[in-house]
Design an enzyme around this catalytic site. Structure first.
Site, short mmCIF file in Angstrom:
data_model
loop_
_atom_site.label_atom_id
_atom_site.label_comp_id
_atom_site.label_asym_id
_atom_site.label_seq_id
_atom_site.Cartn_x
_atom_site.Cartn_y
_atom_site.Cartn_z
N LYS A 77 0.83 -1.22 0.00
CA LYS A 77 0.00 0.00 0.00
C LYS A 77 0.86 1.26 0.00
O LYS A 77 2.03 1.22 0.35
CB LYS A 77 -0.97 -0.05 1.18
CG LYS A 77 -2.08 -1.06 0.89
CD LYS A 77 -3.18 -1.10 1.90
CE LYS A 77 -4.21 -2.14 1.43
NZ LYS A 77 -5.14 -2.56 2.46
N ARG A 90 -3.07 -10.25 5.50
CA ARG A 90 -3.41 -10.33 4.08
C ARG A 90 -2.25 -9.77 3.28
O ARG A 90 -1.86 -8.61 3.47
CB ARG A 90 -4.69 -9.52 3.83
CG ARG A 90 -5.18 -9.56 2.38
CD ARG A 90 -6.40 -8.66 2.22
NE ARG A 90 -6.95 -8.73 0.88
CZ ARG A 90 -6.51 -8.05 -0.17
NH1 ARG A 90 -5.49 -7.21 -0.03
NH2 ARG A 90 -7.06 -8.18 -1.35
N1 HH2 Z 1 -7.05 -4.35 0.92
C1 HH2 Z 1 -7.35 -4.43 -0.39
C2 HH2 Z 1 -8.42 -5.23 -0.82
N2 HH2 Z 1 -9.12 -5.96 0.08
N3 HH2 Z 1 -9.52 -6.68 2.30
C3 HH2 Z 1 -9.22 -6.63 3.61
N4 HH2 Z 1 -9.91 -7.37 4.50
N5 HH2 Z 1 -8.21 -5.84 4.08
C4 HH2 Z 1 -7.46 -5.06 3.24
O1 HH2 Z 1 -6.56 -4.35 3.74
C5 HH2 Z 1 -7.76 -5.08 1.84
C6 HH2 Z 1 -8.82 -5.92 1.40
C7 HH2 Z 1 -6.55 -3.65 -1.38
O2 HH2 Z 1 -5.50 -4.41 -1.91
P1 HH2 Z 1 -5.48 -5.17 -3.34
O3 HH2 Z 1 -6.46 -6.28 -3.35
O4 HH2 Z 1 -4.13 -5.59 -3.67
O5 HH2 Z 1 -5.81 -4.05 -4.40
P2 HH2 Z 1 -7.07 -3.78 -5.32
O6 HH2 Z 1 -8.17 -3.41 -4.40
O7 HH2 Z 1 -6.60 -2.68 -6.22
O8 HH2 Z 1 -7.39 -5.05 -6.07
#
Ligand code: HH2
Length: 428
Positions: free
Chosen positions: A359, A394
């Site tokens: 992030k 995660r």
């Molecule tokens: N962060 C993201 C997505 N889902 N779920 C939980 N429970 N906690 C988090 O911190 C969280 C989440 C964002 O990360 P990412 O999936 O890599 O990115 P994107 O939303 O662009 O797919």
């Protein structure tokens, strides 16, 4: 203030080998007391005196606050409240109680004595304290597979089936690539896989239900067949979650914190577990307003409300996990604050999940590193979170994170994973 350091003080310190002990958990405190060869029958009572814990309450009525202070002083502890309590210029006040677990237990007895006007405060404080101190292992029962928590920090590997996710968008859009990556993450040490078909990065626009299902459908069934670990589906949409659970997902990861009543009803109907994450607004709008009067207090209150509402509607409390939502409607410094105080969320009584991986605040902390160069900072964040008692991390970087957490868990539990039979052996 540092005490003067003449030869006499140095001699006195050396003579008694005085040292401040690092003993945080009740187990560690009890062990230290036992090592003095104290009377065994007294170890429990001494352990309860071993550590002062600050417990914050919000909106305590004006008339209750002085009573609380009086009862805290009577057990040898103390409390803080707004100065407006003294001149009656406030109606309610935040209160911080400062006491040891033993003092809190005396307090509960006193508060519950008739006419027990402060019994609900005793209930609130006792719940938070018990939850915070509890190290009991627990199991989250997924629809098909379970996830046991508490014995070691679990790793939730991220699999984004999206073209536009901020760090891995487009890499796993074909089903074979997605399957390959999922299996690889399990080999690398993932305890569960989080599959997402809609990016929730700041500013991202919503994907339709049909599109999200279209991305998940060819992958979920196969994942369920070939993996032995639980699968969570990262979605805010009840229709998508329903379909995903039917296709083989075990739990729901809802970044909107079960805001949609239909999502809560789905959990009641299916018995599926859910991660309840905190986010302000939607991914498209969440970074527009990051002003909080009390960041941790507000995130905590929102998670307490969301879980209480779900439980009232029939969701099992044993099937909920909470996540403060790093990066979701938070300024970079606010993510630091949430990570530093992550352990506070354990007071809610649900396993704590956290996702810092790649992030932007990690980039900010490392001189503007792009997502691909945020791995080391992400591992540091995972280590901090695990030391604060997070149950699930995660991450996109499963292998490195799992290795780092293996050491954290070994240090925390005082034993290596491969000598499970000899708890505590080999310390010192
Ligand atoms: N962060 C993201 C997505 N889902 N779920 C939980 N429970 N906690 C988090 O911190 C969280 C989440 C964002 O990360 P990412 O999936 O890599 O990115 P994107 O939303 O662009 O797919």
């Amino acid at each position: 203030v540092v005490a003067p350091r003449g030869p006499e003080q140095a001699g006195a310190l050396a003579r008694y080998r005085a040292r401040v002990l690092e003993a945080e958990s009740p187990g560690e405190i009890a062990r230290e007391i036992e090592r003095t060869e104290a009377e065994p029958s007294g170890v429990g009572a001494l352990t309860r005196k071993g550590r002062t814990l600050l417990i914050r309450l919000e909106d305590v009525p004006l008339r209750a606050s002085p009573l609380l202070k009086q009862e805290m002083l009577a057990v040898g502890a103390d409390s803080a409240h707004a100065r407006g309590v003294l001149d009656f210029s406030v109606k309610t006040t935040p209160v911080i109680l400062l006491g040891s677990p033993g003092q809190y237990h005396q307090l509960f007895t006193k508060l519950r004595r008739p006419p027990s006007r402060l019994a609900d405060i005793a209930d609130a404080v006792e719940s938070a304290l018990d939850h915070y101190l509890s190290q009991a292992p627990r199991t989250i029962h997924g629809i098909h597979r379970s996830l046991s928590l508490g014995d070691r920090t679990r790793v939730l590997g991220v699999l984004n089936l999206t073209p536009d996710s901020f760090s891995d968008g487009g890499r796993y859009v074909t089903p074979p690539a997605a399957l390959r990556r999922a299996r690889e993450m399990v080999r690398e040490g993932a305890d569960a896989i989080d599959v997402g078909a809609e990016s929730t990065r700041p500013g991202a626009t919503t994907v339709s239900v049909a599109r999200e299902i279209q991305r998940l459908e060819p992958v979920l069934g196969r994942l369920h067949e070939v993996l032995e670990v639980p699968i969570s589906v990262d979605t805010r949409k009840p229709e998508v979650a329903r379909k995903a659970l039917a296709l083989g997902a075990d739990l729901v990861n809802d970044v909107s914190g079960l805001r949609d009543p239909a999502m809560r009803q789905l959990l009641v109907r299916t018995g599926a577990p859910a991660i309840v994450m905190h986010m302000r607004g939607t991914p498209r709008t969440m970074q527009r307003n990051v002003a909080y009067a009390d960041l941790r207090g507000e995130v905590y209150a929102a998670l307490a409300d969301a879980t209480a509402r779900a439980i009232q509607e029939g969701v099992s409390p044993d099937q909920l996990l909470v996540d403060p939502g790093l990066g979701f409607g938070k300024a970079p410094e606010q993510n630091l604050e949430l990570l530093h105080h992550l352990g506070e969320f354990r007071s809610l009584g649900f396993p704590v999940v956290v996702g810092a991986s790649r992030k932007s605040f990690l980039g900010r902390a490392t001189g503007g590193a792009p997502p691909a160069q945020r791995r080391e900072a992400g591992i540091a964040a995972a280590v901090i979170a695990a030391l604060r008692g997070a149950h699930v991390i995660r991450t996109h970087d499963v292998e490195a994170t799992a290795r780092a957490l293996a050491l954290v868990d070994a240090v925390r539990h005082g034993r290596f994973r491969d000598d499970a039979g000899s708890a505590g052996a080999g310390r010192n």
